[in-house]
Design an enzyme around this catalytic site. Sequence first.
Site, PDB file in Angstrom:
ATOM      1  N   ASP A 267       0.858  -1.178   0.000  1.00 15.98           N
ATOM      2  CA  ASP A 267       0.000   0.000   0.000  1.00 15.98           C
ATOM      3  C   ASP A 267       0.899   1.233   0.000  1.00 15.98           C
ATOM      4  O   ASP A 267       1.995   1.208   0.560  1.00 15.98           O
ATOM      5  CB  ASP A 267      -0.891  -0.019   1.244  1.00 15.98           C
ATOM      6  CG  ASP A 267      -1.837   1.166   1.275  1.00 15.98           C
ATOM      7  OD1 ASP A 267      -2.552   1.367   0.281  1.00 15.98           O
ATOM      8  OD2 ASP A 267      -1.836   1.889   2.279  1.00 15.98           O
TER       9      ASP A 267
ATOM     10  N   ASP B 166      -1.210  -0.308   6.441  1.00 13.16           N
ATOM     11  CA  ASP B 166      -1.262   0.262   7.789  1.00 13.16           C
ATOM     12  C   ASP B 166      -2.615   0.832   8.172  1.00 13.16           C
ATOM     13  O   ASP B 166      -2.825   1.187   9.325  1.00 13.16           O
ATOM     14  CB  ASP B 166      -0.213   1.366   7.932  1.00 13.16           C
ATOM     15  CG  ASP B 166      -0.665   2.679   7.300  1.00 13.16           C
ATOM     16  OD1 ASP B 166      -1.280   2.615   6.207  1.00 13.16           O
ATOM     17  OD2 ASP B 166      -0.413   3.738   7.877  1.00 13.16           O
TER      18      ASP B 166
ATOM     19  N   ASP C 164      -7.088  -1.219   4.915  1.00  9.51           N
ATOM     20  CA  ASP C 164      -6.213  -2.318   4.482  1.00  9.51           C
ATOM     21  C   ASP C 164      -6.574  -3.630   5.168  1.00  9.51           C
ATOM     22  O   ASP C 164      -6.107  -4.692   4.753  1.00  9.51           O
ATOM     23  CB  ASP C 164      -4.741  -1.994   4.797  1.00  9.51           C
ATOM     24  CG  ASP C 164      -4.228  -0.796   4.013  1.00  9.51           C
ATOM     25  OD1 ASP C 164      -4.665  -0.631   2.864  1.00  9.51           O
ATOM     26  OD2 ASP C 164      -3.418  -0.031   4.561  1.00  9.51           O
TER      27      ASP C 164
END
Length: 852
Positions: free
Chosen positions: A530, A734, A738
């Site tokens: 990400d 994080d 997610d």
Amino acid sequence: MTKTRIVLPIEGMSCASCAATVQDALARANGVANAAVNYATAKAAVDYDDARTGVAELIKTVRAAGYDCGQATVSFGVQQLHYAPSVVPLEQALLRVPGAIRAAANQATETVTVDYVPGVTTAEALEQAVEQAGFEVAEPIPTEDPVERERIARQREIRTLRGKFALAAVVGVVTLLGSMLLTAEVPDSLLGQVDVLGRLLMPLGMKLRDAFGGEGAVDPEWVKRGLGLLTLPVVVWSGRQFYRGAWSGFRHRTADMNTLIAVGTGAAYVYSLVATFLPGVFTRAGLPGDVYYEAVSSIIAFILLGRLLEARAKGRTSEAVRRLAGLKAKRAHVLRDGKETETVVEAVVPGDLVVVKPGEKIPVDGIVTEGASAVDESTLTGEPLPVPKKIGDEVIGATINTTGSITFRATRVGKDTALGQIVQLVEEAQATKAPIQRLADRVAGVFVPVVIALAIAAFVIWFDVGPQPAAIFSTVALITVLIIACPCALGLATPTAILVGTGKAAEHGILIRSGAALEGLTKVRTVLLDKTGTITEGKPTVTHIVAAKRPDGTPIAPADVLKWAASVEQRSEHPLAAAVLKAARERQVDLLPVERFAVMEGRGARGIVDRRIVEIVSLRHAQERNLEFGSLGQDADRLSAQGRTPVIVVVNNTVYAVIAIADPIKPTSAEAVAHLKKMGLTVIMVSGDSKKGAEAVAKEVGIEEVLPEVLPSQKAELVRKLQRRGRPVAMVGDGINDAPALAQADVGIAIGTGTDIAIEASDLTLIRGDLRGVVTAIQLARRTVRTIRINLFWAFLYNTLGIPIAAGALYPFFGVLLSPVLASAAMAWSSLSVVLNSLTLRRFRPLWGLTP
């Protein structure tokens, strides 16, 4: 159908409709015949078919419905667990207790951990199940600290083993000297051919006999009687644990390492006693009445020596957890009734005001209420520079206050502190099994019966077709096969490596939840990163505000744009919203009340501010709506190409401005990506940003494959698509959005600086927000699994070669039969070598200094 009833305590119900929801979910669950939930008592009575479902599945059903089920966890020591060929029977026995949810036995630490439903069963009932399974619960240790409990238990074990070994060793030496005298009186044809040790003893025995006055000066019968009585304490005390374990196994129809040792040494001792005190039995049968007292005492001595060294080595495997637990402060300065008093850290409770002076350790977690300082957090996060702390900031227990004096309000104490949770997470991981252990478990389950069968077969073959004296050859073969076989090495191969590997990972700021996650890391072929908070700092800042012009040609003031945007974003939790609010605070912009606030998932937020409909949306969403950008379109493209995220401010369906937000790339991200690619992994970046913005960031860190404009709800599906390619995926993220992708991935890796939800959904947590931790985790996982494979290979090879040699495979070629004493030394070394090989993981060093 076997119907079972269980009453589950339900948590989280606030009304009768909640009870109906839980009841409906349970009633529809597979294998459930009837379910009744009582809101008043907060309990669910469930009748189910235990062949189709179980307590763990019922609890999952409750949680899937949005509620929880009360459960407790108990851990206790089990004596001599690591000598059991397999822990599966013990775990199955515990799971048969009504109310038991999960049972995990660890042979390396000789502990068993059970999750259970309070009120349905008790810790005492679980301990009884352990006893009924043929094991013995270790004596309780008076301390709540599991790390200290393990240390004390290990010290007790070492002290006991040292005393037992000393007795067996002294008796072994004396009986060996006595055996030398006996060998000097026995013709070479009867003993010299039996084993290598016999050939060595005969010349030494002759010299010893000459020292006592020559041939005929020593009465062999009295020597035998003396040796028999001298060996008795070794059998009764030093070897007591083997015979007790074997008897317990016999009563519960199980067999383990104790069975092999007890049968082998017991047969040798009984054989020797008959030859000593009833020699006529052998004389009438025409057999030599030889004795094996030195073999009995030496075998027990060698096995105890191996266990002593093994216990000391195993103590070092949990050294990392002890070091972590040792970081906590011992004392604390607490303000009570306006006075500062010093107390033990265990006496601090949530809500206490705690004073920390320069150079002192922060005792517990809390929020600063007074003062300012810089705190060294390197012991937990690896962050090399002290972190500034002011009023309202969080402080973490076990870190060090470096400069000013601060006062903080305790929020989490004891096991709930960050350090306590880290230690607990590492211990839970060490209690789990890796999938690679399944083969060893299957082999260990049948190992001992097979060995006993082989030993009997060796005895029969040597007795029927072997050379004379057949009775001696067959007896030695029987005893040697039983003694040399070692299921311990199989049982220790995996857990000792996991114990050291997970502990070493914790030292480097990597928390691994289970052995399965550790092994899963070695299979990963694609790493999905990400962008925000993982590759970048996750601390976006506003860099540009480009405003449009009104229809009359006058420019819209950037301050007005920021006021409207920040007024809406004050209700949002998105990182970009935080950047807008930060910019408003820095420029001292007064916020206005917002009405009818709403979040548009993956697209932005909206609300009514000063009678205007204000929307803060992504560039993609604005384009999808075909909004008119005018000259702002070029500005948005330009800022996007520079790696910034353009946020569009729309007022009453008209584009008023473009706010550019930049999130600095972490200085170590490019290095981490380069190493991941060197390791043969495919690295992909996923982002909700525009294509140009995402590609700019990816180019800077060296990532070729980019998946831009991905909505949070699409990330989990994206992981599934990658998995369908047949390449296991590790997802690194994080944020809250997610969490579904982290749970879907083969291995989910959460950045520790992120949200609790993301960390909870992950298999690994990086305490420090450094992406290089992913590289270190994969390297350590590969090293750990390689160590496990070496351990298993050695354990299988040792038994595959050792048992045939013990049965006499070398005799036709070299004329020797392996001595039981040498076999016991080999057996002790085999399990010790596995532990020592696992300890080599302690020398693991990452490519860079991430450790404190």
